[in-house]
Design a protein around this motif. Structure first.
Motif, short mmCIF file in Angstrom:
data_model
loop_
_atom_site.label_atom_id
_atom_site.label_comp_id
_atom_site.label_asym_id
_atom_site.label_seq_id
_atom_site.Cartn_x
_atom_site.Cartn_y
_atom_site.Cartn_z
N THR A 66 -59.20 57.41 20.45
CA THR A 66 -59.42 57.72 21.85
C THR A 66 -58.07 58.03 22.47
N THR A 67 -57.93 59.19 23.07
CA THR A 67 -56.66 59.63 23.62
C THR A 67 -56.71 59.57 25.15
N GLU A 68 -55.58 59.90 25.77
CA GLU A 68 -55.51 59.90 27.23
C GLU A 68 -56.44 60.95 27.84
N ARG A 69 -56.89 61.91 27.05
CA ARG A 69 -57.79 62.95 27.57
C ARG A 69 -59.22 62.78 27.06
N GLY A 70 -59.49 61.62 26.43
CA GLY A 70 -60.85 61.36 26.00
C GLY A 70 -60.97 61.08 24.51
N ASN A 71 -62.19 60.89 24.08
CA ASN A 71 -62.49 60.62 22.67
C ASN A 71 -62.19 61.85 21.80
N ALA A 72 -61.56 61.61 20.64
CA ALA A 72 -61.16 62.71 19.77
C ALA A 72 -62.34 63.57 19.34
N MET A 73 -63.44 62.94 18.97
CA MET A 73 -64.62 63.69 18.53
C MET A 73 -65.15 64.57 19.66
N SER A 74 -65.16 64.04 20.87
CA SER A 74 -65.64 64.82 22.02
C SER A 74 -64.76 66.05 22.25
N ILE A 75 -63.45 65.87 22.12
CA ILE A 75 -62.53 67.00 22.30
C ILE A 75 -62.77 68.05 21.22
N VAL A 76 -62.91 67.61 19.97
CA VAL A 76 -63.12 68.55 18.86
C VAL A 76 -64.40 69.35 19.06
N ASN A 77 -65.44 68.69 19.55
CA ASN A 77 -66.71 69.38 19.77
C ASN A 77 -66.67 70.32 20.97
N GLU A 85 -56.09 74.44 15.60
CA GLU A 85 -55.19 75.01 14.61
C GLU A 85 -53.80 75.25 15.20
N ILE A 86 -53.77 75.80 16.42
CA ILE A 86 -52.48 76.09 17.06
C ILE A 86 -51.72 74.80 17.33
N SER A 87 -52.42 73.79 17.83
CA SER A 87 -51.78 72.50 18.10
C SER A 87 -51.23 71.88 16.82
N ASP A 88 -51.98 71.99 15.75
CA ASP A 88 -51.53 71.49 14.45
C ASP A 88 -50.27 72.21 14.01
N ALA A 89 -50.23 73.54 14.22
CA ALA A 89 -49.05 74.32 13.85
C ALA A 89 -47.84 73.93 14.70
N THR A 104 -51.49 62.36 16.36
CA THR A 104 -52.74 62.21 17.11
C THR A 104 -52.68 62.96 18.44
N ILE A 105 -51.47 63.39 18.83
CA ILE A 105 -51.34 64.17 20.07
C ILE A 105 -52.02 65.54 19.91
N VAL A 106 -52.42 65.88 18.67
CA VAL A 106 -53.10 67.15 18.43
C VAL A 106 -54.32 67.32 19.33
N PHE A 107 -55.02 66.23 19.62
CA PHE A 107 -56.26 66.32 20.41
C PHE A 107 -55.99 66.63 21.89
N HIS A 173 -43.06 66.19 23.43
CA HIS A 173 -42.19 65.03 23.66
C HIS A 173 -42.96 63.73 23.45
N SER A 174 -44.20 63.69 23.91
CA SER A 174 -44.99 62.46 23.76
C SER A 174 -45.28 62.17 22.29
N ALA A 175 -45.34 63.21 21.48
CA ALA A 175 -45.56 63.01 20.04
C ALA A 175 -44.32 62.44 19.36
N ILE A 176 -43.16 62.65 19.98
CA ILE A 176 -41.90 62.20 19.37
C ILE A 176 -41.59 60.76 19.76
N VAL A 177 -41.79 60.43 21.03
CA VAL A 177 -41.37 59.12 21.53
C VAL A 177 -42.54 58.17 21.75
N ASN A 178 -43.74 58.60 21.37
CA ASN A 178 -44.95 57.78 21.55
C ASN A 178 -45.11 57.37 23.01
N GLU A 179 -44.98 58.37 23.87
CA GLU A 179 -45.08 58.16 25.31
C GLU A 179 -46.11 59.14 25.84
N ASN A 180 -47.01 58.68 26.72
CA ASN A 180 -48.04 59.60 27.17
C ASN A 180 -47.46 60.68 28.09
N VAL A 181 -48.18 61.77 28.21
CA VAL A 181 -47.70 62.93 28.93
C VAL A 181 -47.44 62.59 30.40
#
Length: 286
Positions: A66-77, A85-89, A104-107, A173-181
């Motif tokens: 579960t991320t700051e923008r909601g459940n991962a599965m919900s975002i993916v759907n 794909e772009i976020s992963d890249a 996990t910031i990918v979501f 940045h949040s992916a690097i320092v484990n800090e939310n956006v």
């Protein structure tokens, strides 16, 4: 071993983890963990319930998060899988620049990208008044975020502006320092407020391209972190700075007090002298 639950597109699928020794019911995934898998061609020609050994270089993300923008599965759907794909890249580029990152910031990043794509298609724009500060404060993160531009143009035929790139840089940045956006954005806002206050009180329009300006911005950025974490400075310049630059020292004390009230945390007195030193340098007082 994994079983295919859903094919999103040629390059992304949702799978569940299964045990080779258990003949799991393909109609009932209850109790099995779901994953997003991203890899070129991973979804091409595969069928629902098909069992797969995943490529070693595939990106695999748990959908239990579960991320700051909601459940991962919900975002993916909800989002276009191309945004995933772009976020992963982008995170691949972040790893090249910074080493290990929180993937996990990918979501939330994909969710932001999906909304950005919608805005651009509608001719709408979102203003980011902190984009210049973000570019300076998180310079390498901004460079990583810029890699989004050519991919978006290739995949969607869309041009992304600097305001949007600034927001994506905060995700990096949040992916690097484990800090939310939101916290990263708050830090950028605090730095901007400090700079504006210094300009107002000293009557100096600060030169943003100068080395002193960049050093002061980064000092304020890490000062925010120190106040948040309680980290202490090892030296105290207060006596010297108060004697030699009394006006600058007073200005620095005002800023430290404002920051303390905003963050609702006390600061170490030594912060005043160090910030005063940076202010004196950047405004060129003798």
């Amino acid at each position: 071993m994994y079983r295919v639950r859903k094919v999103l597109n040629h390059n992304s699928i949702i799978v569940v983890g299964v045990d080779n020794n258990i003949s799991a019911d393909p109609e009932n995934d209850e109790g099995l963990k779901s994953y997003l898998v991203l890899h070129k061609g991973i979804g091409f020609g595969v069928k629902i319930s098909e069992r797969l050994d995943l490529p070693k270089d595939a990106s695999i993300y748990s959908l239990e998060k579960t991320t700051e923008r909601g459940n991962a599965m919900s975002i993916v759907n909800a989002v276009d899988p191309v945004c995933l794909e772009i976020s992963d890249a982008v995170l691949d580029e972040a790893e090249k620049a910074f080493g290990k990152v929180d993937r996990t910031i990918v979501f939330p990043m994909a969710d932001h990208l999906a909304f950005a794509v919608q805005r651009i298609k509608k001719g709408e724009s979102i203003r980011n008044p902190l984009k210049d500060d973000i570019r300076l404060l998180f310079h390498m993160e901004y460079q990583v975020a810029e890699t989004v531009a050519p991919v978006l143009e290739q995949k969607f035929g869309l041009v992304i502006n600097e305001d949007e790139i600034g927001f994506i840089a905060l995700h990096v940045h949040s992916a690097i320092v484990n800090e939310n956006v939101a916290r990263s954005l708050q830090t950028a806002q605090i730095v901007r407020n400090c700079i504006s206050y210094i300009e107002e009180k000293t009557g100096h329009k600060l030169e943003v391209t100068s080395l002193g300006y960049n050093r002061m911005m980064n000092h304020i950025r890490y000062m925010v972190t120190r106040i948040e974490t309680g980290e202490l400075l090892k030296m105290n310049l207060n006596d010297y700075m108060e004697l030699k630059y009394p006006d600058t020292f007073k200005l620095s004390a005002d800023i430290c007090n404002q920051m303390s009230r905003l963050l609702k945390k006390s600061y170490q007195d030594a912060e005043i002298g160090y910030l005063a030193m940076h202010i004196a340098r950047v405004i060129g007082v003798e």
